[in-house]
Design a protein around this motif. Sequence first.
Motif, short mmCIF file in Angstrom:
data_model
loop_
_atom_site.label_atom_id
_atom_site.label_comp_id
_atom_site.label_asym_id
_atom_site.label_seq_id
_atom_site.Cartn_x
_atom_site.Cartn_y
_atom_site.Cartn_z
N PHE A 93 0.87 -1.18 0.00
CA PHE A 93 0.00 0.00 0.00
C PHE A 93 0.91 1.23 0.00
N PRO A 94 0.86 2.05 -1.07
CA PRO A 94 1.83 3.13 -1.21
C PRO A 94 1.71 4.22 -0.16
N TRP A 95 0.54 4.35 0.43
CA TRP A 95 0.35 5.41 1.41
C TRP A 95 0.69 4.96 2.83
N LYS A 96 1.16 3.72 2.96
CA LYS A 96 1.53 3.23 4.28
C LYS A 96 3.05 3.02 4.35
N THR A 97 3.62 3.20 5.54
CA THR A 97 5.05 3.00 5.72
C THR A 97 5.37 1.50 5.72
N VAL A 98 6.67 1.19 5.75
CA VAL A 98 7.10 -0.21 5.82
C VAL A 98 6.46 -0.90 7.01
N GLU A 99 6.55 -0.28 8.19
CA GLU A 99 6.02 -0.98 9.37
C GLU A 99 4.50 -1.06 9.33
N GLU A 100 3.85 -0.05 8.75
CA GLU A 100 2.38 -0.09 8.66
C GLU A 100 1.93 -1.17 7.67
N ASN A 101 2.67 -1.30 6.58
CA ASN A 101 2.35 -2.37 5.62
C ASN A 101 2.49 -3.73 6.27
N ILE A 102 3.53 -3.90 7.08
CA ILE A 102 3.77 -5.20 7.71
C ILE A 102 2.72 -5.48 8.80
N ALA A 103 2.31 -4.42 9.50
CA ALA A 103 1.38 -4.60 10.63
C ALA A 103 -0.05 -4.86 10.19
N ILE A 104 -0.33 -4.70 8.90
CA ILE A 104 -1.72 -4.66 8.45
C ILE A 104 -2.52 -5.94 8.79
N GLY A 130 15.73 0.05 10.48
CA GLY A 130 16.14 1.39 10.05
C GLY A 130 15.24 1.96 8.97
N PHE A 131 14.44 1.10 8.34
CA PHE A 131 13.55 1.56 7.25
C PHE A 131 12.08 1.51 7.67
N GLU A 132 11.83 1.42 8.97
CA GLU A 132 10.45 1.25 9.44
C GLU A 132 9.52 2.34 8.94
N LYS A 133 10.04 3.57 8.90
CA LYS A 133 9.16 4.72 8.57
C LYS A 133 9.20 5.08 7.09
N ALA A 134 9.92 4.31 6.29
CA ALA A 134 10.02 4.62 4.86
C ALA A 134 8.73 4.23 4.15
N TYR A 135 8.43 4.97 3.07
CA TYR A 135 7.26 4.64 2.23
C TYR A 135 7.73 3.78 1.06
N PRO A 136 6.82 2.99 0.46
CA PRO A 136 7.22 2.10 -0.63
C PRO A 136 8.02 2.80 -1.74
N HIS A 137 7.68 4.05 -2.09
CA HIS A 137 8.44 4.70 -3.17
C HIS A 137 9.85 5.07 -2.75
N GLU A 138 10.13 4.97 -1.46
CA GLU A 138 11.48 5.34 -0.98
C GLU A 138 12.40 4.13 -0.83
N ILE A 139 11.90 2.93 -1.14
CA ILE A 139 12.73 1.73 -0.99
C ILE A 139 12.89 1.03 -2.35
N SER A 140 13.87 0.13 -2.43
CA SER A 140 14.15 -0.56 -3.70
C SER A 140 13.15 -1.70 -3.92
#
Length: 276
Positions: A93-104, A130-140
């Motif tokens: 989900f592009p509007w959710k952070t890494v940790e929010e995507n995982i917690a869903i 270290g990438f918990e708060k990153a958004y999908p567009h900010e990661i590889s």
Amino acid sequence: MSNPGILIDIRGVDRVYYDTTGRKTEALQNVNLQIRKGELISFIGPSGCGKTTLLRLIAGLDAPQAGQLLLNESPVEKPGFERGYVFQQGALFPWKTVEENIAIGLIARNVYKEKKPLVKQYIDMIGLTGFEKAYPHEISGGMAQRVAIARALINEPKVLLLDEPLGALDAFTRIDLQNTIRKIWKNTRTTIVLVTHDVDEAIYLSDRIVIMTARPGKINEIIEVKLKPERDRNDDEFIILRRRVLEKLHLAGMHIPSRLVDPVELINVLGLGEAI
Ligand SMILES: Nc1ncnc2c1ncn2[C@@H]1O[C@H](COP(=O)(O)OP(=O)(O)OP(=O)(O)O)[C@@H](O)[C@H]1O
Ligand SMILES: [Mg+2]
């Protein structure tokens, strides 16, 4: 007859599709397979041989016209938390952070409060601390696939269904993630069903390789991978097995990924329902 070692029992499964002109495609014909508890099993075969179709049937995203699929002896009727599914393109989900995507999944199951520590545990396991708060567009792309795998694992599924999870990644990232999958499998002992078109990946990771043939999609052969747990792609035995699998496939290199993620199916496999 029941067998406590079997997690998924696929019996005489047919899946036929008709396109808008009425043309018939026999995606799967009389498929019989027993997936053992705790094994890592790969499906490999030419494009269009029914690998995704079979995975979707196990996930409960689709139903066969004939035959049946049993999970722990109960018929598979719809998606469930005990089956984690990772789509080819991750589908975060592009509007959710890494940790929010995982917690869903925890939120969807109403267990976020008590199970929250699992989020950090799985972020560590997939190497994204270290990438918990990153958004999908900010990661590889590789990191996104790690997030998708953690999102499936956090529900502690009985089986993890992976549809070419590494197919879109470069060779270096793919090898790195293969090692992560192997580590996850060792640590969790989750049954893993992996669809891949990469012969080395199948040999490196699997206990068994299911070779499929196209039109109608059938199981051609099941190869037991009897290599030692620490595998080396340059080992003689590895090379001999690679040749054997390639011979069976004939069509090495002819893969064209075919499916885009349907957002409704993503919501269904995550059990989100009305939650979003
Ligand atoms: N919803 C659908 N409607 C019509 N035909 C379909 C549908 N889904 C799959 N098919 C057809 O069924 C066959 C098997 O498709 P499937 O996606 O399972 O193949 P695959 O082995 O996963 O291929 P790939 O390696 O390209 O991902 C193909 O011929 C495909 O065109
Ligand atoms: Mg496919």
